[in-house]
Design an enzyme around this catalytic site. Structure first.
Site, mmCIF file in Angstrom:
data_model
loop_
_atom_site.group_PDB
_atom_site.id
_atom_site.type_symbol
_atom_site.label_atom_id
_atom_site.label_comp_id
_atom_site.label_asym_id
_atom_site.label_seq_id
_atom_site.Cartn_x
_atom_site.Cartn_y
_atom_site.Cartn_z
ATOM 1 N N SER A 146 21.674 19.290 26.839
ATOM 2 C CA SER A 146 20.340 18.909 27.332
ATOM 3 C C SER A 146 20.264 19.162 28.830
ATOM 4 O O SER A 146 21.239 18.950 29.559
ATOM 5 C CB SER A 146 20.084 17.430 27.063
ATOM 6 N N TYR A 159 22.842 8.919 26.924
ATOM 7 C CA TYR A 159 22.526 10.207 26.289
ATOM 8 C C TYR A 159 23.071 11.356 27.144
ATOM 9 O O TYR A 159 23.729 12.278 26.634
ATOM 10 C CB TYR A 159 21.005 10.311 26.132
HETATM 11 P P1 NAP Z 1 14.963 15.216 16.036
HETATM 12 O O1 NAP Z 1 13.651 15.859 15.816
HETATM 13 O O2 NAP Z 1 15.028 13.746 16.256
HETATM 14 O O3 NAP Z 1 15.926 15.612 14.798
HETATM 15 C C1 NAP Z 1 17.225 15.122 14.786
HETATM 16 C C2 NAP Z 1 17.978 15.703 13.610
HETATM 17 O O4 NAP Z 1 19.335 15.226 13.674
HETATM 18 C C3 NAP Z 1 17.420 15.265 12.258
HETATM 19 O O5 NAP Z 1 17.515 16.342 11.361
HETATM 20 C C4 NAP Z 1 18.377 14.141 11.841
HETATM 21 O O6 NAP Z 1 18.513 14.001 10.425
HETATM 22 C C5 NAP Z 1 19.683 14.665 12.427
HETATM 23 N N1 NAP Z 1 20.696 13.618 12.596
HETATM 24 C C6 NAP Z 1 20.609 12.457 13.288
HETATM 25 N N2 NAP Z 1 21.762 11.762 13.177
HETATM 26 C C7 NAP Z 1 22.584 12.505 12.397
HETATM 27 C C8 NAP Z 1 23.902 12.323 11.913
HETATM 28 N N3 NAP Z 1 24.611 11.219 12.194
HETATM 29 N N4 NAP Z 1 24.433 13.289 11.124
HETATM 30 C C9 NAP Z 1 23.730 14.399 10.795
HETATM 31 N N5 NAP Z 1 22.469 14.630 11.235
HETATM 32 C C10 NAP Z 1 21.909 13.683 12.015
HETATM 33 O O7 NAP Z 1 15.731 15.865 17.288
HETATM 34 P P2 NAP Z 1 15.466 17.235 18.116
HETATM 35 O O8 NAP Z 1 14.584 16.905 19.250
HETATM 36 O O9 NAP Z 1 15.135 18.318 17.203
HETATM 37 O O10 NAP Z 1 16.929 17.435 18.743
HETATM 38 C C11 NAP Z 1 17.854 18.383 18.258
HETATM 39 C C12 NAP Z 1 18.968 18.526 19.290
HETATM 40 O O11 NAP Z 1 18.419 18.987 20.528
HETATM 41 C C13 NAP Z 1 19.676 17.207 19.614
HETATM 42 O O12 NAP Z 1 21.054 17.425 19.780
HETATM 43 C C14 NAP Z 1 19.054 16.788 20.930
HETATM 44 O O13 NAP Z 1 19.898 15.982 21.699
HETATM 45 C C15 NAP Z 1 18.825 18.152 21.583
HETATM 46 N N6 NAP Z 1 17.794 18.101 22.621
HETATM 47 C C16 NAP Z 1 16.529 17.700 22.336
HETATM 48 C C17 NAP Z 1 15.601 17.627 23.369
HETATM 49 C C18 NAP Z 1 14.204 17.148 23.145
HETATM 50 O O14 NAP Z 1 13.503 16.843 24.149
HETATM 51 N N7 NAP Z 1 13.720 17.047 21.927
HETATM 52 C C19 NAP Z 1 15.965 18.006 24.678
HETATM 53 C C20 NAP Z 1 17.259 18.426 24.912
HETATM 54 C C21 NAP Z 1 18.179 18.480 23.880
HETATM 55 P P3 NAP Z 1 17.625 12.931 9.560
HETATM 56 O O15 NAP Z 1 16.250 13.545 9.445
HETATM 57 O O16 NAP Z 1 18.314 12.851 8.258
HETATM 58 O O17 NAP Z 1 17.611 11.663 10.348
#
Ligand code: NAP
Length: 251
Positions: A146, A159
């Site tokens: 991130s 985080y």
């Molecule tokens: P999101 O929409 O909240 O989706 C999270 C995903 O992770 C869901 O598919 C969830 O599955 C899965 N997950 C959560 N806990 C898990 C576990 N213990 N084992 C396996 N799967 C699990 O998140 P996102 O925004 O797409 O983020 C994806 C990645 O990008 C993350 O690593 C996040 O830190 C990174 N990121 C995001 C942002 C942002 O602003 N959105 C910025 C920087 C980095 P379920 O549906 O089954 O719960």
């Protein structure tokens, strides 16, 4: 002239953790459209994971989903077993599963600290360890970090710490895989419009972060999936042990 042309992208088996929603789900659909076979991992949301598979299959793609909690090493091992039994191999790991917590350090309870570190840090370590043992030669590991690591934002302590660890592991694993022709890189999005970003934040903070980048908008899943698509492709073959920030210039 031939030497200037990168090989066309052959079809890979790609395991994406956390691909039932958000960045992972959109990336799964995009990569499946290019002919790659996709294993969609998730932790809880059966309906959403099944919806992603159905959507991919409707467009003629190949995908299946497997429920596994990445914070449990036996689940991660079973996830790789499933992928290899289903498709014969794993070429690429997209280490995307993650959770967010927006709380000042003084307000963090033990359970939250353990949960964020278990999923983001231990989960990534377990999947990287499994990939190091089981990925094909010529494979790629793409970790989701991130851009908050560079921003040092209040409320993002636990985080940010979990993601900083992933960047360290990225560089070290790239070196440890010397001789295997496997690259390890991280992609570090800035604030991106998914549930993870919106959860627990006031409208005011969302508005503030939405305008923080010089491009004055939030990232989209399309923005981030495009960078992941590049990291999956042969165009990125010479990039190794790096962090690619995709954040509209926020840091
Ligand atoms: P999101 O929409 O909240 O989706 C999270 C995903 O992770 C869901 O598919 C969830 O599955 C899965 N997950 C959560 N806990 C898990 C576990 N213990 N084992 C396996 N799967 C699990 O998140 P996102 O925004 O797409 O983020 C994806 C990645 O990008 C993350 O690593 C996040 O830190 C990174 N990121 C995001 C942002 C942002 O602003 N959105 C910025 C920087 C980095 P379920 O549906 O089954 O719960």
């Amino acid at each position: 002239m031939d030497t200037l042309v990168k090989p066309a992208d052959d079809k890979k088996v790609i395991l994406i953790t956390g691909a039932s929603r958000g960045i992972g789900a959109f990336t799964a659909a995009l990569l499946a459209q290019q002919g790659h076979k996709i294993v969609i991992n998730y932790a809880n949301n059966d309906a959403e994971a099944t919806r992603v598979v159905t959507q991919i299959e409707a467009l003629g793609g190949v995908a299946s989903c497997f429920k596994a909690d990445v914070s449990k090493s036996q689940d991660v091992s079973a996830l790789f077993d499933y992928a290899i039994q289903s498709y014969g191999k794993v070429d690429i790991l997209i280490n995307n599963a993650g959770v967010m917590c927006f709380k000042k350090i003084e307000a963090l309870d033990d359970e939250t600290i353990e949960r964020v570190l278990a999923i983001n840090l231990k989960g990534s370590l377990y999947t990287m360890r499994e990939a190091a043992k089981r990925l094909e030669h010529g494979g790629k590991i793409i970790n989701l970090s991130s851009s908050v690591i560079g921003m040092k934002l209040e409320g993002y302590g636990i985080y940010t710490a979990s993601k900083a660890a992933i960047e360290s592991l990225t560089a070290i694993l790239a070196k440890e895989l010397r001789g295997k022709n496997i690259t390890v890189n991280a992609i570090a999005p800035g604030p991106t419009a998914t549930e993870l970003f919106f959860e627990g934040k006031s409208d005011e903070l969302i508005a503030q972060l939405s305008k923080a980048a010089p491009l004055e908008r939030l990232g989209t899943v399309e923005d981030i999936a495009a960078v992941i698509q590049f990291a999956v492709s042969h165009q990125s073959d010479w990039i190794n042990a790096q962090v690619i920030r995709a954040n509209g210039g926020i840091v």
